[in-house]
Design a protein around this motif. Structure first.
Motif, PDB file in Angstrom:
ATOM      1  N   VAL A  35      36.670  21.550   7.679  1.00 22.68           N
ATOM      2  CA  VAL A  35      35.886  22.347   6.958  1.00 22.68           C
ATOM      3  C   VAL A  35      34.470  22.607   7.185  1.00 22.68           C
ATOM      4  O   VAL A  35      33.905  23.747   7.172  1.00 22.68           O
ATOM      5  CB  VAL A  35      36.023  21.727   5.431  1.00 22.68           C
ATOM      6  N   ALA A  36      33.822  21.373   7.635  1.00 24.97           N
ATOM      7  CA  ALA A  36      32.556  21.259   8.070  1.00 24.97           C
ATOM      8  C   ALA A  36      32.306  22.249   9.412  1.00 24.97           C
ATOM      9  O   ALA A  36      31.376  23.074   9.532  1.00 24.97           O
ATOM     10  CB  ALA A  36      32.290  20.082   8.164  1.00 24.97           C
ATOM     11  N   VAL A  37      33.407  22.348  10.267  1.00 19.02           N
ATOM     12  CA  VAL A  37      33.308  23.026  11.478  1.00 19.02           C
ATOM     13  C   VAL A  37      33.366  24.477  11.250  1.00 19.02           C
ATOM     14  O   VAL A  37      32.614  25.493  11.766  1.00 19.02           O
ATOM     15  CB  VAL A  37      34.348  22.458  12.577  1.00 19.02           C
ATOM     16  N   PHE A  38      34.339  24.752  10.357  1.00 24.77           N
ATOM     17  CA  PHE A  38      34.378  26.314   9.975  1.00 24.77           C
ATOM     18  C   PHE A  38      33.181  26.781   9.111  1.00 24.77           C
ATOM     19  O   PHE A  38      32.709  27.889   9.464  1.00 24.77           O
ATOM     20  CB  PHE A  38      35.456  26.387   8.712  1.00 24.77           C
ATOM     21  N   ILE A  39      32.442  25.702   8.569  1.00 26.80           N
ATOM     22  CA  ILE A  39      31.172  26.332   7.829  1.00 26.80           C
ATOM     23  C   ILE A  39      30.203  26.505   8.793  1.00 26.80           C
ATOM     24  O   ILE A  39      29.437  27.495   8.694  1.00 26.80           O
ATOM     25  CB  ILE A  39      30.731  25.128   6.590  1.00 26.80           C
ATOM     26  N   LEU A  40      30.302  25.570   9.875  1.00 28.41           N
ATOM     27  CA  LEU A  40      29.075  25.856  10.908  1.00 28.41           C
ATOM     28  C   LEU A  40      29.437  27.147  11.487  1.00 28.41           C
ATOM     29  O   LEU A  40      28.427  27.800  11.968  1.00 28.41           O
ATOM     30  CB  LEU A  40      29.274  24.733  12.047  1.00 28.41           C
ATOM     31  N   ILE A  41      30.756  27.473  11.943  1.00 25.10           N
ATOM     32  CA  ILE A  41      31.036  28.726  12.673  1.00 25.10           C
ATOM     33  C   ILE A  41      30.494  29.882  11.545  1.00 25.10           C
ATOM     34  O   ILE A  41      30.184  30.816  12.376  1.00 25.10           O
ATOM     35  CB  ILE A  41      32.441  28.945  12.702  1.00 25.10           C
ATOM     36  N   TYR A  42      30.840  29.887  10.543  1.00 27.09           N
ATOM     37  CA  TYR A  42      30.392  30.877   9.317  1.00 27.09           C
ATOM     38  C   TYR A  42      28.937  31.068   9.574  1.00 27.09           C
ATOM     39  O   TYR A  42      28.436  32.228   9.830  1.00 27.09           O
ATOM     40  CB  TYR A  42      30.705  30.568   8.053  1.00 27.09           C
ATOM     41  N   PHE A  43      27.956  30.120   9.431  1.00 22.38           N
ATOM     42  CA  PHE A  43      26.632  30.283   9.682  1.00 22.38           C
ATOM     43  C   PHE A  43      26.174  30.803  10.835  1.00 22.38           C
ATOM     44  O   PHE A  43      25.193  31.380  11.107  1.00 22.38           O
ATOM     45  CB  PHE A  43      25.816  29.042   9.235  1.00 22.38           C
ATOM     46  N   ILE A  44      26.858  30.472  12.044  1.00 18.48           N
ATOM     47  CA  ILE A  44      26.467  30.784  13.482  1.00 18.48           C
ATOM     48  C   ILE A  44      26.650  32.274  13.530  1.00 18.48           C
ATOM     49  O   ILE A  44      25.915  33.113  13.819  1.00 18.48           O
ATOM     50  CB  ILE A  44      27.270  30.031  14.433  1.00 18.48           C
ATOM     51  N   PHE A  45      27.913  32.707  12.815  1.00 17.96           N
ATOM     52  CA  PHE A  45      28.242  34.258  12.957  1.00 17.96           C
ATOM     53  C   PHE A  45      27.220  34.779  11.964  1.00 17.96           C
ATOM     54  O   PHE A  45      26.825  36.068  12.196  1.00 17.96           O
ATOM     55  CB  PHE A  45      29.765  34.405  12.862  1.00 17.96           C
ATOM     56  N   LEU A  46      26.807  34.432  10.943  1.00 14.67           N
ATOM     57  CA  LEU A  46      26.006  35.137  10.040  1.00 14.67           C
ATOM     58  C   LEU A  46      24.840  35.344  10.739  1.00 14.67           C
ATOM     59  O   LEU A  46      24.123  36.409  10.337  1.00 14.67           O
ATOM     60  CB  LEU A  46      25.769  34.028   8.754  1.00 14.67           C
ATOM     61  N   ALA A  47      24.425  34.322  11.633  1.00 12.58           N
ATOM     62  CA  ALA A  47      23.115  34.428  12.355  1.00 12.58           C
ATOM     63  C   ALA A  47      23.210  35.411  13.355  1.00 12.58           C
ATOM     64  O   ALA A  47      22.071  36.301  13.568  1.00 12.58           O
ATOM     65  CB  ALA A  47      22.587  32.854  12.740  1.00 12.58           C
ATOM     66  N   LEU A  48      24.227  35.490  13.897  1.00 12.48           N
ATOM     67  CA  LEU A  48      24.408  36.479  15.070  1.00 12.48           C
ATOM     68  C   LEU A  48      24.408  37.881  14.461  1.00 12.48           C
ATOM     69  O   LEU A  48      23.970  38.654  15.251  1.00 12.48           O
ATOM     70  CB  LEU A  48      25.643  36.164  15.821  1.00 12.48           C
ATOM     71  N   TYR A  49      25.088  38.146  13.370  1.00 10.51           N
ATOM     72  CA  TYR A  49      25.115  39.319  12.871  1.00 10.51           C
ATOM     73  C   TYR A  49      24.117  39.913  11.871  1.00 10.51           C
ATOM     74  O   TYR A  49      24.425  40.974  11.106  1.00 10.51           O
ATOM     75  CB  TYR A  49      26.626  39.602  12.491  1.00 10.51           C
ATOM     76  N   SER A  50      23.202  38.919  11.717  1.00 10.25           N
ATOM     77  CA  SER A  50      22.129  39.351  10.770  1.00 10.25           C
ATOM     78  C   SER A  50      20.977  40.391  11.219  1.00 10.25           C
ATOM     79  O   SER A  50      20.882  40.580  12.576  1.00 10.25           O
ATOM     80  CB  SER A  50      21.354  38.003  10.422  1.00 10.25           C
ATOM     81  N   PRO A  51      20.944  41.202  10.590  1.00  9.95           N
ATOM     82  CA  PRO A  51      20.969  41.406   9.037  1.00  9.95           C
ATOM     83  C   PRO A  51      22.140  42.332   8.953  1.00  9.95           C
ATOM     84  O   PRO A  51      22.684  43.277   9.481  1.00  9.95           O
ATOM     85  CB  PRO A  51      19.879  42.189   8.530  1.00  9.95           C
ATOM     86  N   LEU A  52      23.193  41.757   7.832  1.00  3.65           N
ATOM     87  CA  LEU A  52      24.365  42.567   7.471  1.00  3.65           C
ATOM     88  C   LEU A  52      23.779  43.628   6.763  1.00  3.65           C
ATOM     89  O   LEU A  52      22.605  43.659   6.117  1.00  3.65           O
ATOM     90  CB  LEU A  52      24.903  41.430   6.647  1.00  3.65           C
ATOM     91  N   PRO A  53      24.602  44.626   6.383  1.00  3.18           N
ATOM     92  CA  PRO A  53      24.147  45.562   5.561  1.00  3.18           C
ATOM     93  C   PRO A  53      23.546  45.301   3.950  1.00  3.18           C
ATOM     94  O   PRO A  53      24.335  44.310   3.565  1.00  3.18           O
ATOM     95  CB  PRO A  53      25.642  46.526   5.370  1.00  3.18           C
TER      96      PRO A  53
END
Lengths: 238, 96
Positions: free
Chosen positions: B37-55
């Protein structure tokens, strides 16, 4: 709301949460519980995106864009300004306080002879030369980003990149440089979705870049020409 | 149109990365669910940063998900730290 996204997201969320709890508490299989927790997480994001994003009639939008593009190009061609260098005026220098594109009409005297008139709101006179005045695209994004006069070329590049890469996602990357003769060179790599397919010099991307340059340099910017090298498009401004 | 393409890319890549992390952790023989779960959450935040700003439309609700996931991540990390510093407290929390 994007119906498909929402339904799939909700299903994944429910299956993920219920399945992971069952797998962890009853079955005691941590790998399966973790996999379903991942499914729940992706499902939650999918659900939120589907719920919040407005549905765009994509085909209708494409048709509308084609229709507008073709008609604007025809009008500009009819006025003989399709290949004329556009000049971008920053909001601080514009009489109405808005960014605008100016295209000199010096060679269009025949328009008066034939009795045809351009609407006044599209005409301005600069140094006794009648000019066509157009509204640049993406003014809302430019306003949202707070594009204003900056000091370094890096900040200019940042604004163009934010607009074309992050917000519009129609270009892969942007580089901006200045030459000693004052020419501003903007290099765009991989223009997507055929946005480069405009006839003449008043294309969508050119006008966005020109408008941002005018606003950031806070002076009149003239588009000179465009070069294409493999996947790169190089725009020259002065 | 481009916003939907952009957000779809984000979703597909997030799902693929989570799947890849899952396979990777199973291959290395990880048995602790909280690590997954911790690794999944880290991946989520990495992708959120990479694709920021979202619409803008989705930014508000996505930040709510981010807050929930961050809380889960903090709880997981706090438990791990407590496990090292004060294992008796963990035992009392879990009723062992």
């Amino acid at each position: 709301m994007l119906i498909k996204h929402t339904i799939v997201g909700l299903n994944l969320l429910v299956i993920g949460v219920a399945g992971s709890l069952t797998a962890f508490i009853i079955l005691n299989v941590p790998e399966l519980a973790a996999a379903l927790a991942g499914v729940a997480m992706v499902g939650a994001v999918l659900f939120v995106v589907g719920w919040e994003m407005p549905e765009h009639p994509i085909k209708a939008m494409r048709e509308e864009i084609e229709y507008l593009k073709e008609n604007v190009e025809r009008l500009l061609e009819e006025l003989g300004v399709l290949d004329r260098n556009p000049i971008f005026i920053p909001s601080t220098m514009s009489t109405d306080g808005k960014l605008s594109i100016i295209i000199p009409l010096t060679k269009n005297a025949e328009l008066e002879g034939t009795g045809r008139k351009i609407p006044e709101r599209m005409l301005v006179t600069m140094k006794n030369i009648p000019c066509l005045k157009l509204k640049p695209p993406c003014l809302k994004i430019i306003d949202e980003l707070g594009v204003s006069e900056v000091e370094t070329i890096g900040q200019v590049e940042d604004f163009i990149s934010k607009t074309l890469v992050q917000h519009l996602n129609i270009v892969d990357s942007v580089k901006v440089a200045t030459r000693t003769d004052g020419t501003i060179v903007v290099t765009l790599s991989k223009i997507k979705y055929g946005f480069s397919k405009y006839r003449g010099k008043i294309g969508f991307i050119i006008t966005i870049v020109g408008a941002i340059l005018a606003e950031t340099f806070n002076r009149k910017i003239e588009f000179l020409n465009m070069e294409k090298k493999l996947e790169e498009t190089i725009l020259f401004f002065k | 149109m481009s916003e939907i393409v952009f957000i779809d890319k984000f979703l597909v890549r997030l799902a693929l990365s989570v799947f890849a992390a899952l396979i990777g952790l199973i291959v290395v023989g990880e048995k602790r669910a909280d690590v997954y779960v911790a690794v999944f959450i880290l991946i989520y935040f990495i992708f959120l940063a990479l694709y920021s700003p979202l619409p803008r439309e989705v930014e508000g609700k996505i930040s709510l998900i981010s807050k929930i996931l961050l809380t889960i991540f903090i709880i997981i990390v706090a438990f791990r730290i407590l496990e090292i510093l004060a294992p008796t407290i963990i035992a009392s929390i879990l009723g062992l």
